[in-house]
Each structure stands twice: as C-alpha cells, then as structure tokens.
Design a protein around this motif. Structure first.
Motif, PDB file in Angstrom:
ATOM      1  N   LEU A 197      61.389  82.386  46.480  1.00  0.00           N
ATOM      2  CA  LEU A 197      61.082  83.800  47.319  1.00  0.00           C
ATOM      3  C   LEU A 197      60.725  83.475  48.253  1.00  0.00           C
ATOM      4  N   ASP A 198      59.488  83.496  47.901  1.00  0.00           N
ATOM      5  CA  ASP A 198      58.409  83.163  48.791  1.00  0.00           C
ATOM      6  C   ASP A 198      58.045  82.176  49.571  1.00  0.00           C
ATOM      7  N   GLY A 199      58.657  81.105  49.447  1.00  0.00           N
ATOM      8  CA  GLY A 199      58.459  79.956  50.211  1.00  0.00           C
ATOM      9  C   GLY A 199      56.720  79.088  49.404  1.00  0.00           C
ATOM     10  N   ALA A 200      56.101  79.962  48.532  1.00  0.00           N
ATOM     11  CA  ALA A 200      54.893  79.658  48.105  1.00  0.00           C
ATOM     12  C   ALA A 200      54.749  78.369  47.170  1.00  0.00           C
ATOM     13  N   LEU A 201      55.574  78.621  46.233  1.00  0.00           N
ATOM     14  CA  LEU A 201      55.345  77.821  44.762  1.00  0.00           C
ATOM     15  C   LEU A 201      56.552  76.905  45.017  1.00  0.00           C
ATOM     16  N   ILE A 202      56.262  75.823  44.538  1.00  0.00           N
ATOM     17  CA  ILE A 202      57.839  74.910  43.331  1.00  0.00           C
ATOM     18  C   ILE A 202      58.322  75.568  42.569  1.00  0.00           C
ATOM     19  N   GLN A 203      59.387  75.773  42.080  1.00  0.00           N
ATOM     20  CA  GLN A 203      59.756  77.190  41.339  1.00  0.00           C
ATOM     21  C   GLN A 203      61.003  75.720  40.276  1.00  0.00           C
ATOM     22  N   CYS A 204      60.870  75.613  38.618  1.00  0.00           N
ATOM     23  CA  CYS A 204      61.656  74.874  38.340  1.00  0.00           C
ATOM     24  C   CYS A 204      62.807  75.855  37.789  1.00  0.00           C
ATOM     25  N   ALA A 205      63.943  75.667  37.919  1.00  0.00           N
ATOM     26  CA  ALA A 205      65.167  76.740  37.748  1.00  0.00           C
ATOM     27  C   ALA A 205      65.499  77.098  36.641  1.00  0.00           C
ATOM     28  N   THR A 206      64.602  75.384  35.494  1.00  0.00           N
ATOM     29  CA  THR A 206      65.392  75.978  34.272  1.00  0.00           C
ATOM     30  C   THR A 206      65.183  76.425  33.346  1.00  0.00           C
ATOM     31  N   HIS A 207      63.270  76.533  33.374  1.00  0.00           N
ATOM     32  CA  HIS A 207      63.108  77.516  32.553  1.00  0.00           C
ATOM     33  C   HIS A 207      61.837  78.072  33.411  1.00  0.00           C
ATOM     34  N   ASP A 208      61.448  77.788  34.901  1.00  0.00           N
ATOM     35  CA  ASP A 208      60.591  79.187  35.988  1.00  0.00           C
ATOM     36  C   ASP A 208      59.783  78.592  36.098  1.00  0.00           C
ATOM     37  N   ALA A 209      59.190  77.496  35.445  1.00  0.00           N
ATOM     38  CA  ALA A 209      57.785  76.688  35.814  1.00  0.00           C
ATOM     39  C   ALA A 209      57.351  76.707  37.101  1.00  0.00           C
ATOM     40  N   GLY A 228      51.622  69.876  43.460  1.00  0.00           N
ATOM     41  CA  GLY A 228      52.114  69.375  42.200  1.00  0.00           C
ATOM     42  C   GLY A 228      51.824  70.138  40.525  1.00  0.00           C
ATOM     43  N   GLU A 229      50.723  70.999  40.853  1.00  0.00           N
ATOM     44  CA  GLU A 229      49.791  71.357  39.172  1.00  0.00           C
ATOM     45  C   GLU A 229      51.008  72.163  38.981  1.00  0.00           C
ATOM     46  N   CYS A 230      50.325  72.595  37.396  1.00  0.00           N
ATOM     47  CA  CYS A 230      51.684  73.585  37.142  1.00  0.00           C
ATOM     48  C   CYS A 230      50.759  74.689  37.100  1.00  0.00           C
ATOM     49  N   VAL A 231      50.237  75.582  37.701  1.00  0.00           N
ATOM     50  CA  VAL A 231      50.812  77.043  37.416  1.00  0.00           C
ATOM     51  C   VAL A 231      50.729  78.355  36.928  1.00  0.00           C
ATOM     52  N   PHE A 232      52.203  78.208  36.240  1.00  0.00           N
ATOM     53  CA  PHE A 232      53.493  79.060  35.316  1.00  0.00           C
ATOM     54  C   PHE A 232      54.494  78.809  35.092  1.00  0.00           C
ATOM     55  N   GLY A 233      54.229  78.986  33.731  1.00  0.00           N
ATOM     56  CA  GLY A 233      55.798  78.934  33.220  1.00  0.00           C
ATOM     57  C   GLY A 233      54.914  78.221  32.077  1.00  0.00           C
ATOM     58  N   PRO A 234      55.766  77.473  30.800  1.00  0.00           N
ATOM     59  CA  PRO A 234      55.457  76.730  29.909  1.00  0.00           C
ATOM     60  C   PRO A 234      55.108  74.903  29.924  1.00  0.00           C
ATOM     61  N   CYS A 235      54.598  74.251  30.886  1.00  0.00           N
ATOM     62  CA  CYS A 235      53.616  73.153  30.961  1.00  0.00           C
ATOM     63  C   CYS A 235      52.444  73.774  31.759  1.00  0.00           C
ATOM     64  N   PRO A 236      51.522  74.006  31.537  1.00  0.00           N
ATOM     65  CA  PRO A 236      50.368  73.935  31.423  1.00  0.00           C
ATOM     66  C   PRO A 236      50.158  72.897  31.625  1.00  0.00           C
ATOM     67  N   GLY A 237      48.820  72.771  32.635  1.00  0.00           N
ATOM     68  CA  GLY A 237      48.032  71.683  32.062  1.00  0.00           C
ATOM     69  C   GLY A 237      48.455  70.107  32.436  1.00  0.00           C
ATOM     70  N   THR A 238      49.934  70.220  33.413  1.00  0.00           N
ATOM     71  CA  THR A 238      50.806  69.210  34.041  1.00  0.00           C
ATOM     72  C   THR A 238      50.964  69.856  34.974  1.00  0.00           C
ATOM     73  N   SER A 239      51.842  68.642  35.663  1.00  0.00           N
ATOM     74  CA  SER A 239      51.988  68.630  36.954  1.00  0.00           C
ATOM     75  C   SER A 239      53.017  67.162  37.814  1.00  0.00           C
ATOM     76  N   LEU A 240      53.935  68.016  38.528  1.00  0.00           N
ATOM     77  CA  LEU A 240      54.832  66.785  39.274  1.00  0.00           C
ATOM     78  C   LEU A 240      54.400  65.325  39.597  1.00  0.00           C
ATOM     79  N   GLU A 241      55.129  64.972  39.303  1.00  0.00           N
ATOM     80  CA  GLU A 241      54.566  63.166  39.692  1.00  0.00           C
ATOM     81  C   GLU A 241      55.143  63.307  41.109  1.00  0.00           C
ATOM     82  N   PRO A 242      53.586  63.036  41.745  1.00  0.00           N
ATOM     83  CA  PRO A 242      54.157  62.430  43.575  1.00  0.00           C
ATOM     84  C   PRO A 242      54.980  61.421  43.848  1.00  0.00           C
ATOM     85  N   LEU A 243      55.007  61.809  44.978  1.00  0.00           N
ATOM     86  CA  LEU A 243      56.003  60.256  45.721  1.00  0.00           C
ATOM     87  C   LEU A 243      54.791  60.333  47.242  1.00  0.00           C
ATOM     88  N   ALA A 244      55.004  58.577  46.930  1.00  0.00           N
ATOM     89  CA  ALA A 244      53.912  58.845  48.557  1.00  0.00           C
ATOM     90  C   ALA A 244      55.744  58.585  49.481  1.00  0.00           C
TER      91      ALA A 244
END
Ligand code: FES
Length: 114
Positions: free
Chosen positions: A65-77, A84-100
């Motif tokens: 809602l703040d436009g500050a982070l990317i949010q996964c709607a399924t489980h709120d990561a 793309g680094e996960c900073v909250f939610g069920p998948c810490p230590g993982t990242s989104l896959e970047p696209l060039a």
C-alpha cells in the motif's frame, strides 16, 4: 545484446508503480512485472520464490500500500524493489528472479535471454 521484446510504455507506469506483462521472448513465454521507483526501473519474473505462484491478485498491482516494497498477494511476502530480496514473510533468504530490461524513448524492453 540479445533480442529485445517490448513490455510496455513508460507512460503506463506510475512512480512508484508496477505493471505486469506476459510476452513471447525468443520463442518462450515470459511472465514478469516492471516496477518504477524514483525514476528507476526494475523487472522480475512473476514467480514467488515461496511456491512459484504469481505475486499479484489484482492485475498490475505488485507493490504494497505504501509503494515501498513488492508484495506477494498469496502469503504476504515482501521484497525489496531494487534487489528482489525477501525481507518479510515465509521465504527469507530468497529473492525474486531479476529480468534484464532496457528503455528506448518511451518503450520498455525485455532484453537478452528469457
Ligand atoms: S507464494 Fe508468495 S508468499 Fe507464498
């Protein structure tokens, strides 16, 4: 540089804002999204590292809602927009896959390998 595939126009993105896309790129389908923040663009594959689900429930909405982070709607990561680094939610230590991506005038392009 490899082949390029148009994703969207810069004018279709607010700041901060996001936009999903599904394109054929070098013979393969690529589902992803672009985020603009402070005039910078970032793009990731639309696949949450938690389960592989798409991140969006509402079309083109990938930010919290703040436009500050990317949010996964399924489980709120939540993920950092710039890495793309996960900073909250069920998948810490993982990242989104970047696209060039690239920008040519008003056109945002996917570049390189899918
Ligand atoms: S699928 Fe994204 S947080 Fe579970």
């Amino acid at each position: 540089m490899g082949a390029t595939t148009q994703i969207c126009r810069l004018g279709e993105l607010s700041d901060p804002g996001s936009r999903g896309f599904s394109v054929q790129h070098r013979g393969r389908r690529v589902d992803g999204f672009v985020v603009q923040r402070d005039g910078e663009l970032f793009a990731y594959r639309n696949s949450c590292p938690h389960t592989g689900s798409p991140l969006d429930w509402v079309e083109h909405q990938f930010l919290d809602l703040d436009g500050a982070l990317i949010q996964c709607a399924t489980h709120d990561a939540r993920f950092l927009i710039d890495t793309g680094e996960c900073v909250f939610g069920p998948c810490p230590g993982t990242s989104l896959e970047p696209l060039a991506i690239g920008l040519d005038g008003d056109l945002v392009y996917l570049v390189g390998e899918p």
